[in-house]
Design a protein around this motif. Structure first.
Motif, short mmCIF file in Angstrom:
data_model
loop_
_atom_site.label_atom_id
_atom_site.label_comp_id
_atom_site.label_asym_id
_atom_site.label_seq_id
_atom_site.Cartn_x
_atom_site.Cartn_y
_atom_site.Cartn_z
N MET A 1 49.22 29.28 24.84
CA MET A 1 48.93 30.29 25.82
C MET A 1 47.51 29.89 26.38
N ARG A 2 47.71 29.98 27.73
CA ARG A 2 46.65 30.03 28.42
C ARG A 2 45.51 31.29 28.31
N GLN A 3 44.33 30.96 28.51
CA GLN A 3 43.46 32.10 28.10
C GLN A 3 42.63 32.20 29.55
N ILE A 4 42.22 33.77 29.68
CA ILE A 4 41.49 34.07 30.57
C ILE A 4 40.35 34.76 30.08
N ALA A 5 39.29 34.40 30.60
CA ALA A 5 38.06 35.03 29.87
C ALA A 5 37.23 35.69 30.91
N LEU A 6 36.53 36.76 30.94
CA LEU A 6 35.49 37.29 31.53
C LEU A 6 34.76 38.36 30.71
N VAL A 7 33.38 38.33 30.83
CA VAL A 7 32.63 39.02 30.11
C VAL A 7 31.85 40.03 30.84
N TYR A 8 31.68 41.18 30.40
CA TYR A 8 31.00 42.36 31.10
C TYR A 8 29.94 43.05 30.16
N ARG A 31 39.32 50.80 47.34
CA ARG A 31 38.34 49.77 47.69
C ARG A 31 38.68 48.63 47.31
N PHE A 32 39.25 48.51 45.65
CA PHE A 32 39.64 47.18 45.24
C PHE A 32 40.61 46.51 45.77
N TYR A 33 41.67 47.30 46.13
CA TYR A 33 42.82 46.42 46.93
C TYR A 33 42.50 46.16 48.54
N GLU A 34 41.57 46.79 49.04
CA GLU A 34 40.96 46.28 50.19
C GLU A 34 40.39 44.86 49.83
N ARG A 35 39.96 44.63 48.92
CA ARG A 35 39.25 43.52 48.69
C ARG A 35 40.34 42.41 48.33
N VAL A 36 41.28 43.07 47.57
CA VAL A 36 42.39 42.03 47.33
C VAL A 36 43.02 41.27 48.43
N ARG A 37 43.18 42.35 49.20
CA ARG A 37 44.18 41.95 50.61
C ARG A 37 43.33 40.81 51.21
N LEU A 38 41.95 40.92 51.17
CA LEU A 38 41.16 39.94 52.18
C LEU A 38 40.64 38.72 51.23
N ARG A 95 40.54 35.97 39.28
CA ARG A 95 40.08 36.30 40.41
C ARG A 95 40.59 37.89 40.39
N TRP A 96 41.64 38.45 40.04
CA TRP A 96 41.81 39.80 40.17
C TRP A 96 41.03 40.70 39.13
N LEU A 97 40.65 40.06 38.20
CA LEU A 97 39.76 40.66 37.27
C LEU A 97 38.34 40.84 37.76
N GLU A 98 37.88 39.66 38.35
CA GLU A 98 36.66 39.66 38.90
C GLU A 98 36.17 40.71 39.90
N ASP A 114 34.02 51.57 31.16
CA ASP A 114 34.58 50.52 30.26
C ASP A 114 35.99 50.55 29.83
N GLU A 115 36.60 51.76 29.68
CA GLU A 115 38.01 51.67 29.30
C GLU A 115 38.87 51.21 30.37
N ILE A 116 38.74 51.41 31.74
CA ILE A 116 39.55 50.98 32.65
C ILE A 116 39.60 49.04 32.52
N LYS A 117 38.26 49.00 32.65
CA LYS A 117 38.11 47.54 32.51
C LYS A 117 38.54 46.58 31.28
N THR A 118 38.42 47.18 30.14
CA THR A 118 39.08 46.79 29.01
C THR A 118 40.71 46.57 29.16
#
Length: 142
Positions: A1-8, A31-38, A95-98, A114-118
Motif C-alpha cells: 500500500m502506498r503511504q501518504i504522510a502529513l504532519v501537523y 474557501r477550501f474548494y475555491e483553492r482546490v478548483r484553482l 495536495r488535497w490534504l495540504e 484537530d478532529e476534522i484534520k484527523t
C-alpha cells in the motif's frame, strides 16, 4: 500500500477560534474548494475529469462533514465510488490534504479543528488503500 504522510501541530493559536457549527464549516469548505478548483495539480481532476457541478456537490460535502463532525446525520451516500474512475495518485491526496489543513488552520484551532484534520487524513489514506486494492485486483484479473 502506498503511504501518504502529513504532519501537523495542534494548539490554540492567537486569533483562531473553535470550529463549532455548520455555518463555520460551510464557510471553511467554500474557501477550501475555491483553492482546490484553482490548484494546478488537483484542480483539473475536479474541473476537467470529474466535471464537478459545485452547486450540486457542495451541499453534499457540507452534509458529509456536518455528519462526521457534529453528528447531524444528514448525509446519505457513499463517498468512495465516485473517486474510483479518476485515476487518483498519492500526490493528489497529499495536495488535497495540504490545502485542507491550510484552510482549517487559517481560522480554526482546538478539538474540532484537530478532529476534522484527523478525519480528512484517514479518509485520504483509506481512499488510497481502496484504490490500490482495486488496481491490484484488476492486475490479477489481467
Amino acid at each position: 500500500m502506498r503511504q501518504i504522510a502529513l504532519v501537523y501541530v495542534s494548539g490554540m493559536d492567537a486569533g483562531k477560534i473553535q470550529l463549532e457549527n455548520r455555518a463555520q464549516l460551510e464557510k471553511m469548505l467554500d474557501r477550501f474548494y475555491e483553492r482546490v478548483r484553482l490548484d494546478p495539480l488537483i484542480g483539473p481532476v475536479f474541473n476537467d475529469i470529474a466535471k464537478v457541478n459545485w452547486e450540486e456537490h457542495l451541499p453534499k460535502i457540507y452534509n458529509f462533514w456536518d455528519t462526521l463532525l457534529f453528528g447531524a446525520e444528514n448525509y446519505r451516500g457513499r463517498p468512495f465510488p465516485p473517486h474510483v474512475p479518476l485515476n487518483l495518485k498519492p500526490e493528489h491526496f497529499r495536495r488535497w490534504l495540504e490545502l485542507f489543513f491550510l484552510t482549517v488552520d487559517e481560522s480554526f484551532a482546538g478539538f474540532k479543528a484537530d478532529e476534522i484534520k484527523t478525519r480528512a487524513y484517514h479518509i485520504g489514506r483509506n481512499f488510497m488503500a481502496n484504490l490500490d486494492a482495486i488496481a491490484e485486483r484488476d492486475r490479477e484479473r489481467g
